[in-house]
Design a protein around this motif. Sequence first.
Motif, PDB file in Angstrom:
ATOM      1  N   ILE A  84       0.754  -1.130  -0.129  1.00 35.95           N
ATOM      2  CA  ILE A  84      -0.049   0.093   0.086  1.00 35.95           C
ATOM      3  C   ILE A  84       0.595   1.255   0.047  1.00 35.95           C
TER       4      ILE A  84
ATOM      5  N   LEU B 224      -8.391  -2.020   1.038  1.00 37.59           N
ATOM      6  CA  LEU B 224      -7.469  -3.045   0.042  1.00 37.59           C
ATOM      7  C   LEU B 224      -8.574  -4.105  -0.196  1.00 37.59           C
TER       8      LEU B 224
ATOM      9  N   ALA C 194      -6.801  -1.068   5.134  1.00 39.62           N
ATOM     10  CA  ALA C 194      -5.415  -1.558   4.784  1.00 39.62           C
ATOM     11  C   ALA C 194      -4.287  -0.813   5.651  1.00 39.62           C
TER      12      ALA C 194
ATOM     13  N   VAL D 202       0.307  -5.862  -2.110  1.00 45.96           N
ATOM     14  CA  VAL D 202      -0.574  -5.391  -3.079  1.00 45.96           C
ATOM     15  C   VAL D 202      -0.307  -6.221  -4.023  1.00 45.96           C
TER      16      VAL D 202
ATOM     17  N   VAL E 281      -7.484  -1.133  -4.724  1.00 48.80           N
ATOM     18  CA  VAL E 281      -6.942  -0.261  -3.731  1.00 48.80           C
ATOM     19  C   VAL E 281      -7.902   1.095  -3.695  1.00 48.80           C
TER      20      VAL E 281
END
Length: 78
Positions: free
Chosen positions: A26, A52, A57, A63, A69
Motif C-alpha cells: 500500500i 484493500l 489496509a 498488493v 485499492v
Amino acid sequence: MATVLFFGPARDATGARSAVVEGASIRDVVAATAARYGEQLANLLPTCRVWLNGDPATPESPVGADDEVAVLPPVSGG
C-alpha cells in the motif's frame, strides 16, 4: 499492478475514477499515485483512509496485480 479507485475530493484531485498503479505494498502504491497526480492529491492523502479489496489496509499490506485499492477522503455532512 493494482487498480486504484478515487472517491470524492481524491477523484477531483486526479480527474479520474480509477488508475492502474504499480507497487508491492500500500505504501508503494500510494507513493506512486501521489507522484503521478501531483501536489493536490499528495496533500489530500494524509487525511484519507486506504482500503484493500474492501478491507482497511496498513502501509505494509502487500498488493498484487488483481487487487483493488480505494482512496477514501474524510466525509463530512449533516
